[in-house]
Design an enzyme around this catalytic site. Structure first.
Site, PDB file in Angstrom:
ATOM      1  CB  THR A 151      45.175  20.769  19.769  1.00  0.00           C
ATOM      2  OG1 THR A 151      44.895  20.440  18.401  1.00  0.00           O
ATOM      3  CG2 THR A 151      44.170  21.800  20.240  1.00  0.00           C
ATOM      4  CG  ASP A 152      51.443  18.014  21.018  1.00  0.00           C
ATOM      5  OD1 ASP A 152      51.599  17.587  19.862  1.00  0.00           O
ATOM      6  OD2 ASP A 152      52.365  18.060  21.849  1.00  0.00           O
ATOM      7  CE  LYS A 153      50.872   9.997  19.890  1.00  0.00           C
ATOM      8  NZ  LYS A 153      52.072   9.170  20.175  1.00  0.00           N
TER       9      LYS A 153
END
Length: 433
Positions: A151-153
């Protein structure tokens, strides 16, 4: 027997016992804490012995007492490592939940302390709890670490799964959680096969996207009208459009990482739908769920963004079908705030090993209550409060008129040229933001 005879007899006895040196005479019986009755020599006696050894010219004699304490410390350290090394080392999976706000994604960026990630806090907790050696934290490959989805920011998770090898210490979950912040929790642990890899063994991933329903209001209506409520007809339209994503399609337009000819741009979506809306703090929200084998960077956010643009009247429905062709289509990307990794699926692994008598199926049925409680306590409130404070959805909606959904650019003509794949190791299964 006279005095000389007694001294001669005593000397013979000392030499026989190995307590006599030609130059120093009799050795003190208490020259070491481990000798004789176990009592340590007095400070004065210790100093005299050190002086005698120094005068004797024996190598290292003057350093005898200085080295004794460090050697003891090294011995104790070695014994501690040996005791820890005797603990069983097993391959396990951890069920994780976290609120991603304030983090630069899940995956750790070694050597880049400027961008804090979820794995930074996780690895620190594993080391401090005694599950892994400190050097494993510096190189996560040493513990065979693998995440199921990257998962990203700002993206949260209610059912992330990671696999790794650890020492099976007592009360392992409690000890790991004691070194984690409250918005990151380990909700479950299970033993798996030695060759298990959470990314490669994952059959599918389920995400949800939570958004205020005014996002579906027609473009002629106030984009920030908090009194808006989603009608039955609009919800049906949303679900009809979302169902078009089901099946295998070329999603090269839904990521910046793929060109239309790359086989990996084709992804299989099992289901996608919008649930009934609900009201929180006077604002109506809805949850869109999507289950697929794997997702590319930005894919889910663009899938949501295009449907919102169509429902609001900015784009024709035909653009959905056109987006799977070779043409370069301008697709808006919805904000990252509402995206949550809800669950990962291991059907094939469960069929083979879930009932073999040695391993448990990875279905997490017993942990569902903990997952639901974490979402209610950390994930939903964060999305709601951030939306109210930062107005991310309202601000994004104001950018939709900038997109030209009627324009097309044939990649074959050189417009919208093929985007090269990212370097090895930068792309991972699971939506990365």
């Amino acid at each position: 027997m006279g005095a000389p005879s007694l001294r001669a007899a005593a000397g013979a006895l000392w030499r026989a016992c190995g307590l006599w040196t030609p130059r120093l005479g009799p050795r003190p019986l208490c020259s070491s804490p481990m000798a004789g009755n176990g009592r340590a020599p007095s400070p004065g006696g210790a100093q005299r012995l050190q002086d005698q050894k120094a005068r004797s010219g024996l190598p290292g004699a003057a350093r005898f007492w200085e080295e004794a304490e460090p050697q003891a410390k090294r011995l104790r350290s070695s014994e501690a490592e040996e005791r820890q090394g005797k603990l069983p080392k097993r391959k396990i999976v951890l069920l994780m939940a976290y609120s991603g706000k304030g983090y630069h994604g899940m995956q750790r960026n070694v050597g880049s302390s400027q961008f804090k990630t979820i794995e930074d806090d996780l690895v620190s907790a594993l080391v401090r709890s005694g599950c892994i050696p400190e050097n494993h934290g510096e190189d996560m490959r040493k513990m065979s670490f693998q995440r199921c989805a990257r998962t990203d920011k700002g993206v949260s998770a209610a059912g992330q799964v990671v696999s790794l090898k650890v020492w099976m210490i007592d009360d392992i979950l409690e000890k790991i959680n004691s070194h984690l912040p409250s918005h990151i929790r380990i909700l479950g642990l299970k033993r798996v096969t030695g060759g298990f890899n959470s990314k490669n063994k994952c059959d599918a991933r389920t995400y949800f996207y939570m958004l205020p329903t005014f996002a579906f209001a027609h473009k002629d209506r106030d984009a920030q009208d908090e009194t808006y409520r989603l009608s039955t007809e609009t919800l049906q339209q949303v679900n009809r459009l979302l169902a078009c994503y089901k099946g295998t399609h070329n999603f090269h337009n839904f990521t910046s990482q793929k060109g239309p000819w790359e086989p990996s741009a084709r992804r299989y979506i099992l289901e996608m739908y919008c649930e009934e809306p609900f009201v929180r703090e006077g604002l109506e929200f809805a949850v869109i769920k999507v289950k697929g084998q794997s997702f590319m960077m930005h894919q889910i956010r663009k899938m949501v963004g295009l449907v919102v643009a169509i429902v609001k009247g900015y784009a024709p429905e035909s653009v959905l079908e056109r987006s799977w062709g070779e043409e370069k289509v301008d697709i808006p990307k919805a904000p990252g705030l509402g995206l949550v990794l809800e669950r990962v699926h291991f059907e094939k692994y469960n069929q083979r090993f879930g009932n073999d008598g040695l391993h448990e199926p990875l279905d997490w049925a017993q942990e569902e209550g903990k997952v639901a409680a974490f979402k209610e306590q950390y994930i939903y409130p964060t999305i709601i409060s951030t939306e109210r404070d930062e107005r991310s959805m309202a601000q994004w909606l104001s950018t939709l008129p900038v997109h030209d959904f009627s324009a097309t650019a044939l990649v074959a003509a050189g417009i919208g040229a093929k985007v090269p794949s990212p370097p090895e190791g930068r792309e991972g299964d699971g939506d990365t933001d």
